[in-house]
Motif scaffolding. Structure first.
Motif, short mmCIF file in Angstrom:
data_model
loop_
_atom_site.label_atom_id
_atom_site.label_comp_id
_atom_site.label_asym_id
_atom_site.label_seq_id
_atom_site.Cartn_x
_atom_site.Cartn_y
_atom_site.Cartn_z
N LYS A 203 0.82 -1.20 0.00
CA LYS A 203 0.00 0.00 0.00
C LYS A 203 0.86 1.25 0.00
N LYS A 204 1.96 1.20 0.76
CA LYS A 204 2.86 2.35 0.79
C LYS A 204 3.47 2.59 -0.58
N GLU A 205 3.83 1.48 -1.29
CA GLU A 205 4.41 1.62 -2.61
C GLU A 205 3.42 2.21 -3.59
N VAL A 206 2.15 1.76 -3.51
CA VAL A 206 1.12 2.29 -4.38
C VAL A 206 0.92 3.77 -4.11
N LYS A 207 0.89 4.15 -2.84
CA LYS A 207 0.72 5.55 -2.47
C LYS A 207 1.87 6.39 -3.01
N LYS A 208 3.08 5.86 -2.89
CA LYS A 208 4.26 6.58 -3.38
C LYS A 208 4.18 6.76 -4.88
N LYS A 209 3.71 5.70 -5.59
CA LYS A 209 3.59 5.77 -7.04
C LYS A 209 2.60 6.86 -7.44
N LYS A 210 1.46 6.93 -6.70
CA LYS A 210 0.47 7.94 -7.02
C LYS A 210 1.03 9.34 -6.79
N GLU A 211 1.79 9.48 -5.72
CA GLU A 211 2.33 10.81 -5.42
C GLU A 211 3.37 11.24 -6.43
N SER A 212 4.06 10.28 -7.09
CA SER A 212 5.12 10.63 -8.02
C SER A 212 4.65 10.65 -9.47
N LYS A 213 3.34 10.50 -9.71
CA LYS A 213 2.83 10.49 -11.07
C LYS A 213 3.15 11.78 -11.81
N LYS A 214 3.22 12.88 -11.06
CA LYS A 214 3.50 14.16 -11.66
C LYS A 214 4.98 14.52 -11.59
N GLY A 215 5.81 13.52 -11.35
CA GLY A 215 7.24 13.76 -11.25
C GLY A 215 7.88 13.90 -12.62
N PHE A 216 9.17 14.17 -12.62
CA PHE A 216 9.92 14.40 -13.85
C PHE A 216 11.21 13.60 -13.82
N LYS A 217 11.72 13.27 -14.99
CA LYS A 217 12.95 12.51 -15.13
C LYS A 217 13.93 13.24 -16.05
N THR A 218 15.19 12.80 -15.99
CA THR A 218 16.24 13.35 -16.84
C THR A 218 16.91 12.23 -17.61
N ILE A 219 17.13 12.47 -18.91
CA ILE A 219 17.85 11.54 -19.77
C ILE A 219 19.25 12.09 -20.02
N SER A 220 20.26 11.25 -19.88
CA SER A 220 21.63 11.63 -20.19
C SER A 220 22.21 10.60 -21.15
N MET A 221 22.78 11.06 -22.25
CA MET A 221 23.37 10.18 -23.25
C MET A 221 24.66 10.78 -23.78
N THR A 222 25.59 9.92 -24.14
CA THR A 222 26.83 10.35 -24.80
C THR A 222 26.98 9.56 -26.08
N GLU A 223 27.12 10.26 -27.20
CA GLU A 223 27.20 9.63 -28.51
C GLU A 223 28.42 10.15 -29.27
N LYS A 224 29.02 9.28 -30.10
CA LYS A 224 30.18 9.68 -30.90
C LYS A 224 29.84 9.64 -32.38
N PHE A 225 30.38 10.61 -33.12
CA PHE A 225 30.13 10.73 -34.55
C PHE A 225 31.45 10.96 -35.28
N SER A 226 31.56 10.38 -36.45
CA SER A 226 32.76 10.57 -37.27
C SER A 226 32.56 11.79 -38.17
N CYS A 227 32.72 12.96 -37.58
CA CYS A 227 32.54 14.21 -38.33
C CYS A 227 33.11 15.36 -37.51
N ARG A 228 33.10 16.55 -38.11
CA ARG A 228 33.51 17.75 -37.38
C ARG A 228 32.33 18.27 -36.56
N ALA A 229 32.62 18.87 -35.43
CA ALA A 229 31.56 19.36 -34.54
C ALA A 229 30.69 20.40 -35.23
#
Length: 353
Positions: A203-229
């Motif tokens: 029940k606590k987990e369900v409550k926590k999930k409901k409270e975090s429905k309006k939360g936000f996340k961050t994506i971080s990625m590093t990619e390499k390319f064979s070209c000039r910047a």
């Protein structure tokens, strides 16, 4: 979209002998193609489109084909649908004169070539054809486009909303919970107490999930390319090159404060900071997100050696759910960056490492 059954075995855990996946902690993957076929058939078969209006009669007949892939993953109560399906639906029409005498009866086909989770917020393409292309046949086809297409899209949206809520899996999860509670009633007092504590934790987990429905996340990625910047910077800031690698319409201002619109308007935003060849900071908003929510995209381009560019992406303030309750926003956004932007730039411009 990964094919059903081809997920990483380290993350997809087979069912226990008792059928339980406690708290859905591990990935539980269910094939939903059969369920999708049944639901779409129920929604689209024998729909009355016109019943005498303008002396025209139109109705759908049967769903003849539903092909592709559809599945639902559940982990810790989080429903993650995935689907790419095509659909074929037969229809019939009849035109009558003012006295009710039949002028022509026709058969036709409705095709929806691509219904996918990545486009859950958009109406799919609908193609309508008729076997008789004469004047009356064309009139019936035009009426089907005007009146039948909106009705069909309405039913498709019901399917999209249903699978976003878990489709058949939601009922299965509830059934397993009920079975677990039933088994626990016959246990010794100590075991019963343990189950009671487990329910409290759940029940606590369900409550926590409901409270975090309006939360936000961050994506971080590093990619390499064979070209000039500078070349990669120009591609990312040039609307014609965006159109080329994304195969969709794009409008991109090259000025700070200017507006951007990519992927046929599915993503809109504003340039916040631009440093030629090295930095792009923009506000991004997806059309499927709740009103008033904007994310921030930060792309830094570094060239540690000539001809090698390292891109570091930070995409912050991504909502966990879209306006329809789909909890796939972060996953779809990360996949979009990887497959629809970075990979396509490599493929189209030959920048692969």
């Amino acid at each position: 979209m990964a094919k059903y059954g081809e997920g990483d075995k380290r993350w997809i855990v087979e069912d226990r002998p008792d059928g339980a996946n406690v708290h859905n902690w591990h990935w539980a993957e269910t094939d939903c193609l059969g369920w999708s076929r049944d639901l779409l058939t129920k929604l689209l078969n024998n729909l009355t489109v016109l019943d005498g209006e303008g002396n025209l009669h139109l109705k759908t007949k049967t769903v003849d084909k539903v092909e592709g892939e559809a599945y639902v993953n559940i982990r810790k109560g989080k429903i993650i649908p995935g689907y790419e399906i095509s659909l074929s639906l037969s229809w019939e029409g009849e035109a009558k004169d003012a006295d009710g005498k039949s002028l022509l009866k026709v058969d036709g086909v409705v095709e929806i070539p691509y219904i996918a989770d990545e486009n859950a917020d958009e109406d799919p393409e609908v193609k309508i054809s008729v076997k008789d292309e004469g004047p009356i046949g064309k009139r019936l086809k035009e009426a089907m486009l005007a009146k039948g297409k909106p009705l069909i899209l309405e039913k498709v949206r019901v399917y999209v909303e249903s699978i976003a809520k878990g489709g058949p899996v939601k009922d299965e999860v509830e059934a397993k919970k009920i079975a677990t509670k039933s088994n626990s009633t016959a246990a010794v007092p100590a075991a019963a107490e343990a189950v009671k504590k487990e329910v409290v934790v759940e029940k606590k987990e369900v409550k926590k999930k409901k409270e975090s429905k309006k939360g936000f996340k961050t994506i971080s990625m590093t990619e390499k390319f064979s070209c000039r910047a500078k070349d990669l910077f120009e591609i990312l800031m040039d609307e014609n090159r965006w159109k080329g690698f994304s195969q969709s319409n794009a409008k991109i201002s090259k000025e700070v404060g200017g507006q951007i619109s990519i992927f046929d308007g599915s993503v809109t935003g504003t340039n916040l900071e631009l440093q030629n060849g090295s930095l792009i900071v923009q506000k991004w908003r997806f059309g499927s997100w709740p009103d008033g929510i904007d994310s921030t995209v930060r792309l830094t381009l570094e060239e540690p050696e000539p001809g090698l560019t390292v891109v570091k992406l930070t995409h912050s303030d991504i909502p966990e759910e879209d306006r329809y309750g789909n909890a796939t926003v972060v996953e779809n956004t990360e996949r979009g960056w990887r497959d629809l932007i970075f990979q396509r730039i490599r493929a189209v411009f030959g920048f692969g490492i």
